[in-house]
Design a protein around this motif. Structure first.
Motif, short mmCIF file in Angstrom:
data_model
loop_
_atom_site.label_atom_id
_atom_site.label_comp_id
_atom_site.label_asym_id
_atom_site.label_seq_id
_atom_site.Cartn_x
_atom_site.Cartn_y
_atom_site.Cartn_z
N ARG A 1 0.84 -1.20 0.00
CA ARG A 1 0.00 0.00 0.00
C ARG A 1 0.88 1.26 0.00
N ALA A 2 1.92 1.26 0.82
CA ALA A 2 2.82 2.41 0.87
C ALA A 2 3.50 2.63 -0.47
N ALA A 3 3.88 1.54 -1.14
CA ALA A 3 4.55 1.66 -2.44
C ALA A 3 3.65 2.37 -3.45
N PHE A 4 2.34 2.12 -3.38
CA PHE A 4 1.40 2.79 -4.28
C PHE A 4 1.44 4.30 -4.06
N PHE A 5 1.44 4.73 -2.80
CA PHE A 5 1.42 6.17 -2.50
C PHE A 5 2.77 6.82 -2.79
N ILE A 6 3.85 6.11 -2.53
CA ILE A 6 5.18 6.65 -2.86
C ILE A 6 5.29 6.86 -4.37
N ASP A 7 4.77 5.90 -5.15
CA ASP A 7 4.77 6.06 -6.60
C ASP A 7 3.93 7.27 -7.02
N ALA A 8 2.80 7.48 -6.35
CA ALA A 8 1.96 8.65 -6.66
C ALA A 8 2.70 9.95 -6.39
N ASP B 1 6.00 10.30 -6.42
CA ASP B 1 7.09 10.41 -7.39
C ASP B 1 6.61 10.83 -8.77
N ARG B 2 5.38 10.49 -9.11
CA ARG B 2 4.83 10.85 -10.43
C ARG B 2 3.82 11.99 -10.33
N PHE B 3 3.87 12.73 -9.26
CA PHE B 3 2.87 13.72 -8.89
C PHE B 3 2.48 14.64 -10.06
N ASP B 4 3.48 15.18 -10.75
CA ASP B 4 3.21 16.19 -11.77
C ASP B 4 2.78 15.61 -13.11
N SER B 5 2.85 14.30 -13.26
CA SER B 5 2.51 13.69 -14.55
C SER B 5 1.25 12.83 -14.50
N VAL B 6 0.66 12.69 -13.32
CA VAL B 6 -0.53 11.84 -13.17
C VAL B 6 -1.74 12.54 -13.80
N LYS B 7 -2.42 11.81 -14.68
CA LYS B 7 -3.59 12.35 -15.38
C LYS B 7 -4.85 11.58 -14.99
N HIS B 8 -5.99 12.15 -15.32
CA HIS B 8 -7.27 11.49 -15.04
C HIS B 8 -7.30 10.12 -15.71
N TYR C 1 -6.79 10.10 -7.97
CA TYR C 1 -7.54 10.64 -6.83
C TYR C 1 -6.65 10.85 -5.61
N SER C 2 -5.62 10.03 -5.46
CA SER C 2 -4.67 10.26 -4.37
C SER C 2 -3.91 11.56 -4.58
N VAL C 3 -3.48 11.80 -5.82
CA VAL C 3 -2.77 13.05 -6.13
C VAL C 3 -3.70 14.24 -5.94
N ALA C 4 -4.94 14.12 -6.39
CA ALA C 4 -5.89 15.22 -6.23
C ALA C 4 -6.12 15.54 -4.76
N PHE C 5 -6.22 14.49 -3.92
CA PHE C 5 -6.41 14.72 -2.49
C PHE C 5 -5.18 15.37 -1.87
N MET C 6 -3.98 14.93 -2.27
CA MET C 6 -2.76 15.56 -1.78
C MET C 6 -2.74 17.05 -2.13
N LYS C 7 -3.17 17.37 -3.36
CA LYS C 7 -3.19 18.78 -3.78
C LYS C 7 -4.17 19.58 -2.94
N SER C 8 -5.35 19.01 -2.70
CA SER C 8 -6.37 19.73 -1.93
C SER C 8 -5.93 19.94 -0.49
N LYS D 1 -2.77 20.22 0.42
CA LYS D 1 -1.47 20.92 0.41
C LYS D 1 -0.39 20.12 1.15
N ILE D 2 -0.31 18.84 0.80
CA ILE D 2 0.62 17.93 1.46
C ILE D 2 2.06 18.27 1.10
N ASP D 3 2.93 18.26 2.09
CA ASP D 3 4.37 18.40 1.89
C ASP D 3 4.86 17.03 1.39
N ARG D 4 5.13 16.94 0.10
CA ARG D 4 5.40 15.63 -0.50
C ARG D 4 6.71 15.02 -0.01
N LYS D 5 7.72 15.83 0.23
CA LYS D 5 8.98 15.28 0.70
C LYS D 5 8.81 14.67 2.08
N ALA D 6 8.12 15.39 2.97
CA ALA D 6 7.87 14.87 4.32
C ALA D 6 6.98 13.63 4.26
#
Length: 252
Positions: A141-148, A150-157, A163-170, A172-177
């Protein structure tokens, strides 16, 4: 009745500041939110904390490390194995909690399990949005989110991570942390669940199998029951049934 939440900060075992939100008065209920969420989104926005306060409890809701208003350091030294468990122990100690209940949703449920294995002894325990595979198979499960991340700026609908990336954006998650935090979380072996001897409720949306089988988790625990509320993994948080189910169980 809509109460106003109180806010305070404590320093965890390594000095990182954790923000804690408190609502109501009465027997304490420590509520641990899910991944990429925070206390406001998981517990306050949709009325669950207020339902507990109205029922005579005090809802105590930390923002987990790297979430909400809590510290999100970028130094890997602040993310040792089981860091969220260590934070949960630090919160209970700093607040002097006694005769309290413990509730976790998703990652918060996983953290609650680890904290009980690590020594916490709540009166009652609620594991929401969690199944057996979400504990024993957390690394996948963690690997799925780490991949999200790492690919944050290229993930498309249409991408499974959209949806994980969209939730992180909403949120304002600190991705490095967040990435460092995800790497600090490990699996929980089914044999270790024997430590969870207190009465436990496994509570999931009727359409939620994101973290595996809640029935299998309830069966693996020494003293557990299973209940459902309407909704998917994320959707169940937005409905009042979750708060009502918490009140019904904890008042029992």
């Amino acid at each position: 009745m809509n109460d106003t939440a109180r806010h305070e900060t404590i320093r965890s075992f390594d000095g990182v500041e954790l923000t804690i939100h408190r609502l109501g008065a009465g027997r304490p209920v420590l509520l641990l939110h899910g991944l990429f969420s925070d206390a406001t989104m998981n517990w306050m926005k949709f009325g669950h904390a207020q339902a507990l306060a109205d029922a005579g409890f005090e809802a105590i809701m930390p923002d987990l490390r790297a979430h909400g208003q809590s510290g999100a350091p970028h130094d890997p030294a602040h993310y040792p194995p089981d860091v969220l468990m260590l934070d949960a122990l630090a919160v209970v100690e700093a607040l002097g909690l006694d005769q309290y209940d413990l509730v976790g949703f998703s990652l918060g449920a996983r953290t609650a399990v680890r904290a009980v294995i690590g020594g916490l002894r709540p009166r009652r325990l609620v594991l929401a949005g969690m199944g057996l595979e979400g504990l024993a198979g957390w690394n996948d499960r963690a690997a799925f989110f780490i991949d999200a991340i790492d690919r944050f700026d290229s993930v498309k609908h249409g991408d499974p991570a959209f949806y994980s990336v969209a939730f992180m954006k909403s949120q304002k998650i600190d991705r490095k942390a967040a990435r460092l935090l995800l790497q600090s979380v490990g699996d929980t072996a089914p044999k270790d669940l024997a430590a969870l001897t207190m009465p436990t409720l496994v509570l999931c949306g009727d359409e939620d199998r994101d973290n595996g089988s809640p029935d299998a988790l309830a069966e693996a625990l020494p003293n557990a029951s299973h209940a459902t509320v309407p909704g998917t993994h994320m959707g169940s948080v937005t409905k009042p049934h979750l708060g009502r189910a918490l009140v019904d169980y904890l008042k029992g």
